[in-house]
Design an enzyme around this catalytic site. Structure first.
Site, PDB file in Angstrom:
ATOM      1  N   ARG A  24      -0.378  -6.864  -4.948  1.00 41.61           N
ATOM      2  CA  ARG A  24      -0.751  -8.160  -5.516  1.00 41.61           C
ATOM      3  C   ARG A  24       0.295  -8.699  -6.480  1.00 41.61           C
ATOM      4  O   ARG A  24       0.005  -9.564  -7.288  1.00 41.61           O
ATOM      5  CB  ARG A  24      -2.097  -8.042  -6.246  1.00 41.61           C
ATOM      6  CG  ARG A  24      -3.235  -7.640  -5.319  1.00 41.61           C
ATOM      7  CD  ARG A  24      -4.555  -7.529  -6.070  1.00 41.61           C
ATOM      8  NE  ARG A  24      -5.627  -7.096  -5.188  1.00 41.61           N
ATOM      9  CZ  ARG A  24      -6.334  -7.882  -4.398  1.00 41.61           C
ATOM     10  NH1 ARG A  24      -6.092  -9.178  -4.387  1.00 41.61           N
ATOM     11  NH2 ARG A  24      -7.288  -7.407  -3.631  1.00 41.61           N
ATOM     12  N   HIS A  77      -9.029   5.298   2.762  1.00 39.96           N
ATOM     13  CA  HIS A  77      -7.756   5.606   2.124  1.00 39.96           C
ATOM     14  C   HIS A  77      -7.365   7.071   2.188  1.00 39.96           C
ATOM     15  O   HIS A  77      -6.254   7.423   1.761  1.00 39.96           O
ATOM     16  CB  HIS A  77      -7.779   5.130   0.668  1.00 39.96           C
ATOM     17  CG  HIS A  77      -7.672   3.646   0.552  1.00 39.96           C
ATOM     18  ND1 HIS A  77      -8.719   2.796   0.835  1.00 39.96           N
ATOM     19  CD2 HIS A  77      -6.622   2.845   0.235  1.00 39.96           C
ATOM     20  CE1 HIS A  77      -8.336   1.541   0.673  1.00 39.96           C
ATOM     21  NE2 HIS A  77      -7.069   1.548   0.311  1.00 39.96           N
ATOM     22  N   ARG A 131     -23.927   7.995  14.085  1.00 38.01           N
ATOM     23  CA  ARG A 131     -23.452   8.110  12.705  1.00 38.01           C
ATOM     24  C   ARG A 131     -22.073   7.456  12.611  1.00 38.01           C
ATOM     25  O   ARG A 131     -21.245   7.598  13.508  1.00 38.01           O
ATOM     26  CB  ARG A 131     -23.352   9.566  12.271  1.00 38.01           C
ATOM     27  CG  ARG A 131     -24.701  10.275  12.164  1.00 38.01           C
ATOM     28  CD  ARG A 131     -25.521   9.710  10.993  1.00 38.01           C
ATOM     29  NE  ARG A 131     -26.742  10.467  10.789  1.00 38.01           N
ATOM     30  CZ  ARG A 131     -27.886  10.270  11.431  1.00 38.01           C
ATOM     31  NH1 ARG A 131     -27.930   9.303  12.352  1.00 38.01           N
ATOM     32  NH2 ARG A 131     -28.947  11.003  11.177  1.00 38.01           N
ATOM     33  N   GLU A 172      -9.812  -0.731  12.342  1.00 35.63           N
ATOM     34  CA  GLU A 172     -10.503  -1.641  11.421  1.00 35.63           C
ATOM     35  C   GLU A 172     -10.403  -3.104  11.856  1.00 35.63           C
ATOM     36  O   GLU A 172     -11.238  -3.929  11.484  1.00 35.63           O
ATOM     37  CB  GLU A 172      -9.951  -1.483  10.009  1.00 35.63           C
ATOM     38  CG  GLU A 172      -8.477  -1.847   9.867  1.00 35.63           C
ATOM     39  CD  GLU A 172      -7.933  -1.593   8.474  1.00 35.63           C
ATOM     40  OE1 GLU A 172      -8.733  -1.242   7.570  1.00 35.63           O
ATOM     41  OE2 GLU A 172      -6.713  -1.748   8.268  1.00 35.63           O
ATOM     42  N   ASP A 227       3.314  -1.126  12.235  1.00 35.52           N
ATOM     43  CA  ASP A 227       3.319  -2.449  12.854  1.00 35.52           C
ATOM     44  C   ASP A 227       4.560  -3.278  12.533  1.00 35.52           C
ATOM     45  O   ASP A 227       4.589  -4.480  12.792  1.00 35.52           O
ATOM     46  CB  ASP A 227       2.068  -3.228  12.446  1.00 35.52           C
ATOM     47  CG  ASP A 227       1.948  -3.442  10.941  1.00 35.52           C
ATOM     48  OD1 ASP A 227       2.811  -2.924  10.193  1.00 35.52           O
ATOM     49  OD2 ASP A 227       0.997  -4.111  10.509  1.00 35.52           O
ATOM     50  N   ASP A 281       5.493  -5.369   5.763  1.00 34.98           N
ATOM     51  CA  ASP A 281       5.905  -6.738   6.072  1.00 34.98           C
ATOM     52  C   ASP A 281       5.775  -7.673   4.875  1.00 34.98           C
ATOM     53  O   ASP A 281       6.619  -8.547   4.667  1.00 34.98           O
ATOM     54  CB  ASP A 281       5.121  -7.272   7.279  1.00 34.98           C
ATOM     55  CG  ASP A 281       3.622  -7.216   7.078  1.00 34.98           C
ATOM     56  OD1 ASP A 281       3.158  -6.405   6.246  1.00 34.98           O
ATOM     57  OD2 ASP A 281       2.905  -7.967   7.761  1.00 34.98           O
ATOM     58  N   GLY A 282       4.743  -7.492   4.046  1.00 33.40           N
ATOM     59  CA  GLY A 282       4.556  -8.361   2.880  1.00 33.40           C
ATOM     60  C   GLY A 282       5.637  -8.169   1.835  1.00 33.40           C
ATOM     61  O   GLY A 282       6.256  -9.139   1.375  1.00 33.40           O
ATOM     62  N   ARG A 324     -25.063  13.723  18.890  1.00 31.42           N
ATOM     63  CA  ARG A 324     -24.909  12.397  18.305  1.00 31.42           C
ATOM     64  C   ARG A 324     -23.685  11.665  18.843  1.00 31.42           C
ATOM     65  O   ARG A 324     -22.770  12.250  19.405  1.00 31.42           O
ATOM     66  CB  ARG A 324     -24.752  12.509  16.777  1.00 31.42           C
ATOM     67  CG  ARG A 324     -26.043  12.802  16.042  1.00 31.42           C
ATOM     68  CD  ARG A 324     -25.786  13.055  14.580  1.00 31.42           C
ATOM     69  NE  ARG A 324     -27.039  13.190  13.847  1.00 31.42           N
ATOM     70  CZ  ARG A 324     -27.161  13.832  12.695  1.00 31.42           C
ATOM     71  NH1 ARG A 324     -26.107  14.405  12.134  1.00 31.42           N
ATOM     72  NH2 ARG A 324     -28.331  13.902  12.092  1.00 31.42           N
ATOM     73  N   ASP A 355       0.550   1.748   9.250  1.00 33.77           N
ATOM     74  CA  ASP A 355       0.065   1.011  10.427  1.00 33.77           C
ATOM     75  C   ASP A 355       1.087   1.003  11.566  1.00 33.77           C
ATOM     76  O   ASP A 355       0.730   0.680  12.702  1.00 33.77           O
ATOM     77  CB  ASP A 355      -0.265  -0.437  10.048  1.00 33.77           C
ATOM     78  CG  ASP A 355      -1.257  -0.526   8.908  1.00 33.77           C
ATOM     79  OD1 ASP A 355      -2.099   0.376   8.783  1.00 33.77           O
ATOM     80  OD2 ASP A 355      -1.182  -1.504   8.136  1.00 33.77           O
ATOM     81  N   GLN A 410      -6.468   8.352   4.713  1.00 38.68           N
ATOM     82  CA  GLN A 410      -5.325   8.308   5.638  1.00 38.68           C
ATOM     83  C   GLN A 410      -4.011   8.021   4.918  1.00 38.68           C
ATOM     84  O   GLN A 410      -2.930   8.306   5.442  1.00 38.68           O
ATOM     85  CB  GLN A 410      -5.555   7.230   6.704  1.00 38.68           C
ATOM     86  CG  GLN A 410      -6.744   7.501   7.601  1.00 38.68           C
ATOM     87  CD  GLN A 410      -7.270   6.229   8.251  1.00 38.68           C
ATOM     88  OE1 GLN A 410      -6.880   5.889   9.356  1.00 38.68           O
ATOM     89  NE2 GLN A 410      -8.147   5.514   7.559  1.00 38.68           N
ATOM     90  N   GLY A 428       0.817  -1.202   0.000  1.00 35.64           N
ATOM     91  CA  GLY A 428       0.000   0.000   0.000  1.00 35.64           C
ATOM     92  C   GLY A 428       0.853   1.256   0.000  1.00 35.64           C
ATOM     93  O   GLY A 428       1.993   1.251   0.468  1.00 35.64           O
ATOM     94  N   MET A 470      -7.639   2.980   9.861  1.00 31.47           N
ATOM     95  CA  MET A 470      -6.874   1.823   9.400  1.00 31.47           C
ATOM     96  C   MET A 470      -5.946   1.297  10.489  1.00 31.47           C
ATOM     97  O   MET A 470      -5.857   1.861  11.573  1.00 31.47           O
ATOM     98  CB  MET A 470      -6.086   2.187   8.149  1.00 31.47           C
ATOM     99  CG  MET A 470      -6.950   2.342   6.908  1.00 31.47           C
ATOM    100  SD  MET A 470      -5.947   2.740   5.454  1.00 31.47           S
ATOM    101  CE  MET A 470      -7.135   2.371   4.154  1.00 31.47           C
ATOM    102  N   GLY A 471      -5.226   0.217  10.157  1.00 27.85           N
ATOM    103  CA  GLY A 471      -4.277  -0.349  11.110  1.00 27.85           C
ATOM    104  C   GLY A 471      -4.142  -1.858  11.066  1.00 27.85           C
ATOM    105  O   GLY A 471      -3.263  -2.414  11.706  1.00 27.85           O
ATOM    106  N   ARG A 472      -5.053  -2.539  10.339  1.00 29.43           N
ATOM    107  CA  ARG A 472      -5.034  -4.006  10.288  1.00 29.43           C
ATOM    108  C   ARG A 472      -5.031  -4.592  11.696  1.00 29.43           C
ATOM    109  O   ARG A 472      -5.930  -4.345  12.480  1.00 29.43           O
ATOM    110  CB  ARG A 472      -3.826  -4.509   9.478  1.00 29.43           C
ATOM    111  CG  ARG A 472      -3.815  -4.083   8.036  1.00 29.43           C
ATOM    112  CD  ARG A 472      -2.761  -4.809   7.238  1.00 29.43           C
ATOM    113  NE  ARG A 472      -1.434  -4.670   7.823  1.00 29.43           N
ATOM    114  CZ  ARG A 472      -0.373  -5.347   7.426  1.00 29.43           C
ATOM    115  NH1 ARG A 472      -0.477  -6.231   6.469  1.00 29.43           N
ATOM    116  NH2 ARG A 472       0.793  -5.164   7.999  1.00 29.43           N
ATOM    117  N   THR A 502       4.921   1.658   6.280  1.00 30.38           N
ATOM    118  CA  THR A 502       3.521   1.320   6.534  1.00 30.38           C
ATOM    119  C   THR A 502       2.906   2.381   7.420  1.00 30.38           C
ATOM    120  O   THR A 502       3.523   2.788   8.412  1.00 30.38           O
ATOM    121  CB  THR A 502       3.357  -0.062   7.197  1.00 30.38           C
ATOM    122  OG1 THR A 502       2.005  -0.199   7.655  1.00 30.38           O
ATOM    123  CG2 THR A 502       4.288  -0.249   8.379  1.00 30.38           C
TER     124      THR A 502
END
Length: 359
Positions: A74, A283, A277, A234, A141, A115-116, A174, A139, A285, A10, A181-183, A137
């Protein structure tokens, strides 16, 4: 020397800063040639997609979000998806990538990724490719580094959104549920939640109890705080349930999440009857101008990557260990994710000022 550089996985604010630093350091300090590889590892498969990068054609990209080289999550050359006889399968094209690296006469490849992408880089290194990794990343992480570039910008983006949501929440009385995000890691939710004065922060590392969340919100209503902000990572999950995963890779690792905030919002609405709400930042972010801190860190990472190539310290990832920029073996860096400790100082500080983690 002649080095290649690619961005995988990403996108994140600061990628262009690393590319610029690698090019300027390699060309101006060492007199090397830098070849940009487009669209991650896919640029090394089949007909190669590359371009020589120079200081003049990478001018002005430090402040730009995204990556001028393009990216994809991918394009794993060890598992390229193919279709044959009506069935989907995976094919190992890593030897093709290695042959193309040799055809391009690259003495080293700098891989900027999470990491990937770094796991792919490590496998290529094990097959003889001189590789240097740069951690990326939003994230935050990746283990073995204090922080990754892009994370601080993502936190600032989320915090800005929370600041804006406070005013509309207060105007309409409200509950605003905001998904970030963050996985598997709750770093963005935790830091943005604290900075953005959230009342509830839900992170993957601390499974939440919906009844405790609702109790917190109803208690606020009793003392005339008629609006609340709930930040949901998330990957957040309830005590009696699982993460809201909509796509996994063949090994079972989650690569796409959806619905965590919606589930929390529905639960609050059903149990309290309050007006709720849900906002999913998504994205937004990842995009936009990197903050000053990420530009500086990206520049330091890029310069260090070139230094590692010069020293021939291959198979290593650039690492930030305050106050120094150093390196660690990629294999060690990708061994485990860096997660929020449920009893960490930051979590305890948030609870001390009244933030609920649903526990």
């Amino acid at each position: 020397m002649r080095i290649g550089i690619l961005t995988g996985g990403g996108d994140a604010p600061g990628l262009n800063g690393v590319i610029r630093a690698v090019v300027r350091s390699a060309v101006l300090k060492y007199g090397w040639t830098v070849i940009g590889i487009f669209d991650g590892f896919e640029g090394l498969l089949g007909e190669t997609n590359t371009k020589q990068l120079k200081p003049w054609n990478t001018r002005g990209i430090l402040s730009r979000g995204g990556t001028v080289l393009g990216t994809t999550n991918r394009g794993n050359p060890f598992a390229i998806k193919v279709r044959g006889k009506g069935r989907k399968a995976e094919k190992d094209l890593s030897d093709t990538a290695i042959r193309n690296i040799r055809k391009l006469k690259l003495d080293a490849v700098v891989v900027i990724g999470g990491d990937g992408s770094l796991a792919i880089a490590n496998r290529l290194f094990q097959k003889g490719v001189p590789v240097i990794g740069v951690p990326k990343t939003i994230d935050n992480d990746l283990s073995e580094t204090h922080v990754t570039f892009g994370f601080t910008t993502a936190v600032e983006t989320a915090t800005d959104a929370l600041d804006k949501l406070h005013t509309t929440a207060e105007s309409h009385h409200r509950v605003m549920v905001v998904e970030v995000m963050g996985r598997y890691a709750g770093w963005i939710a935790l830091e943005a939640g604290i900075a953005g004065s959230a009342d509830v922060i839900l992170i993957p590392e601390i499974p939440y109890d919906m009844s405790r969340i609702c109790r917190k919100i109803l208690t606020r209503e009793k003392v005339q705080c008629c609006s609340s902000i709930v930040v949901v990572a998330e990957g957040a999950r309830p005590l009696d349930g699982e993460m809201a995963v909509v796509e996994r890779d063949p090994s079972g690792y989650a690569i796409r999440f959806s619905g965590a905030a919606a589930a929390v919002g529905d639960g609050i609405r059903q149990r309290t009857g309050m007006d709720v709400r849900v906002t999913v930042l998504g994205h937004v972010q990842r995009g936009g101008t990197p903050c000053a801190a990420d530009r500086i860190l990206a520049t330091q990472y890029g310069v260090k990557a070139v230094e590692l190539v010069a020293r021939k310290v291959f198979g290593h990832m650039v690492s930030y260990r305050p106050p120094e920029i150093t390196s660690v073996p990629i294999e060690k860096a990708i061994r485990k994710l860096k997660l929020v400790a449920p009893d960490s100082d930051m979590v305890r500080a948030a609870e001390s000022i009244g933030v609920s983690f649903g526990r």
